[in-house]
Design a protein around this motif. Sequence first.
Motif, PDB file in Angstrom:
ATOM      1  N   SER A  16     -15.717  36.919 -11.328  1.00 14.38           N
ATOM      2  CA  SER A  16     -14.364  37.334 -11.694  1.00 14.38           C
ATOM      3  C   SER A  16     -13.405  37.459 -10.520  1.00 14.38           C
ATOM      4  O   SER A  16     -12.189  37.538 -10.730  1.00 14.38           O
ATOM      5  CB  SER A  16     -14.430  38.699 -12.394  1.00 14.38           C
ATOM      6  N   GLU A  17     -13.912  37.473  -9.293  1.00 16.99           N
ATOM      7  CA  GLU A  17     -13.022  37.758  -8.174  1.00 16.99           C
ATOM      8  C   GLU A  17     -11.946  36.691  -8.003  1.00 16.99           C
ATOM      9  O   GLU A  17     -10.788  37.000  -7.723  1.00 16.99           O
ATOM     10  CB  GLU A  17     -13.823  37.914  -6.881  1.00 16.99           C
ATOM     11  N   LYS A  85     -16.938  33.887 -16.621  1.00 19.98           N
ATOM     12  CA  LYS A  85     -18.333  33.449 -16.750  1.00 19.98           C
ATOM     13  C   LYS A  85     -19.192  34.357 -15.870  1.00 19.98           C
ATOM     14  O   LYS A  85     -18.709  34.926 -14.889  1.00 19.98           O
ATOM     15  CB  LYS A  85     -18.499  31.999 -16.303  1.00 19.98           C
ATOM     16  N   PRO A  86     -20.463  34.477 -16.206  1.00 16.61           N
ATOM     17  CA  PRO A  86     -21.346  35.223 -15.298  1.00 16.61           C
ATOM     18  C   PRO A  86     -21.595  34.437 -14.022  1.00 16.61           C
ATOM     19  O   PRO A  86     -21.478  33.201 -14.001  1.00 16.61           O
ATOM     20  CB  PRO A  86     -22.635  35.377 -16.111  1.00 16.61           C
ATOM     21  N   VAL A  87     -21.921  35.128 -12.965  1.00 15.17           N
ATOM     22  CA  VAL A  87     -22.391  34.459 -11.757  1.00 15.17           C
ATOM     23  C   VAL A  87     -23.679  33.715 -12.124  1.00 15.17           C
ATOM     24  O   VAL A  87     -24.532  34.275 -12.825  1.00 15.17           O
ATOM     25  CB  VAL A  87     -22.640  35.481 -10.634  1.00 15.17           C
ATOM     26  N   PRO A  88     -23.834  32.468 -11.709  1.00 17.72           N
ATOM     27  CA  PRO A  88     -25.048  31.718 -12.064  1.00 17.72           C
ATOM     28  C   PRO A  88     -26.324  32.483 -11.739  1.00 17.72           C
ATOM     29  O   PRO A  88     -26.501  32.976 -10.627  1.00 17.72           O
ATOM     30  CB  PRO A  88     -24.931  30.441 -11.218  1.00 17.72           C
ATOM     31  N   GLY A  89     -27.189  32.587 -12.739  1.00 13.50           N
ATOM     32  CA  GLY A  89     -28.466  33.269 -12.562  1.00 13.50           C
ATOM     33  C   GLY A  89     -28.437  34.752 -12.805  1.00 13.50           C
ATOM     34  O   GLY A  89     -29.500  35.393 -12.919  1.00 13.50           O
ATOM     35  N   ALA A  90     -27.238  35.355 -12.919  1.00 13.73           N
ATOM     36  CA  ALA A  90     -27.147  36.812 -13.038  1.00 13.73           C
ATOM     37  C   ALA A  90     -27.736  37.322 -14.347  1.00 13.73           C
ATOM     38  O   ALA A  90     -28.474  38.320 -14.355  1.00 13.73           O
ATOM     39  CB  ALA A  90     -25.686  37.260 -12.908  1.00 13.73           C
ATOM     40  N   VAL A  91     -27.418  36.674 -15.457  1.00 10.50           N
ATOM     41  CA  VAL A  91     -27.875  37.164 -16.757  1.00 10.50           C
ATOM     42  C   VAL A  91     -29.395  37.175 -16.825  1.00 10.50           C
ATOM     43  O   VAL A  91     -30.014  38.166 -17.230  1.00 10.50           O
ATOM     44  CB  VAL A  91     -27.276  36.321 -17.894  1.00 10.50           C
ATOM     45  N   GLY A  92     -30.018  36.072 -16.420  1.00  9.13           N
ATOM     46  CA  GLY A  92     -31.480  36.009 -16.454  1.00  9.13           C
ATOM     47  C   GLY A  92     -32.123  37.034 -15.542  1.00  9.13           C
ATOM     48  O   GLY A  92     -33.119  37.676 -15.917  1.00  9.13           O
ATOM     49  N   PHE A  93     -31.552  37.222 -14.353  1.00 10.58           N
ATOM     50  CA  PHE A  93     -32.125  38.197 -13.425  1.00 10.58           C
ATOM     51  C   PHE A  93     -32.003  39.609 -13.977  1.00 10.58           C
ATOM     52  O   PHE A  93     -32.968  40.379 -13.949  1.00 10.58           O
ATOM     53  CB  PHE A  93     -31.448  38.109 -12.063  1.00 10.58           C
ATOM     54  N   VAL A  94     -30.824  39.972 -14.473  1.00 11.30           N
ATOM     55  CA  VAL A  94     -30.626  41.324 -15.012  1.00 11.30           C
ATOM     56  C   VAL A  94     -31.586  41.576 -16.166  1.00 11.30           C
ATOM     57  O   VAL A  94     -32.197  42.646 -16.258  1.00 11.30           O
ATOM     58  CB  VAL A  94     -29.169  41.518 -15.459  1.00 11.30           C
TER      59      VAL A  94
END
Length: 230
Positions: A16-17, A85-94
């Motif tokens: 989002s930045e 959008k989410p940072v790539p990989g963030a959703v899976g990691f969380v």
Amino acid sequence: MSRPIIFDFDGVIVDSEIIANRALAECLSEHGFPTTTEESLVRYTGMRMSDCVVAIEKHHRRKLPPNFADRYRAYSFDRMSRDLKPVPGAVGFVRSCERSKIAIASSSSLARITLKLELIGLLDQFAGHAFSAADLERGKPHPDIFLQAAKGIAAHPEDCIVIEDGTLGVQGAVAAGMTVIGLTAASHCGPDHAQRLLAAGAHLIACNFADVANHVSRLSDDQPRSRKAT
């Protein structure tokens, strides 16, 4: 046993930045405070809105319109609702983390954190564990929000791993006595971003969430002796 993880939010979980700073630059320029997106990213990333207003007025040596913050919030969230959008990989990691051992420590308001988590489908993962510096006396780079987040998940500060993309947040987390992974996976992070995070005190750098997972695994295997199970 994995160590508690405290996430910064904007630029770590949500990409989002670049959206927020482009919107801020456009709003400022429209109101007669000429600002580029690049200038906004350098000067205001990681600040609470209240601190941001102070910094803007100091830089331009004059006051913003009284309703500027509200106009910016409305404009930027309209952009977020369309482009976030989410940072790539963030959703899976969380989703791979234990819910009881994760928290958010953000400069954004709790309302905006909640709305953005809903947009990317992670609201359930942080139920009751999202903390905002917006209403604290001091924001980043002070440690207050990180200490509040650690307390909120019943964690010792020295056990916590912080994932941060901002220099102010890195400084605050280090001041809180936490181990800091500087993340450079968001779209606003340029080629010198890692060096800036290291200069701010980050202990490790991660280019993506695969790097984050590797760092967390190693740090959890080598967690502070005083907190290891006996």
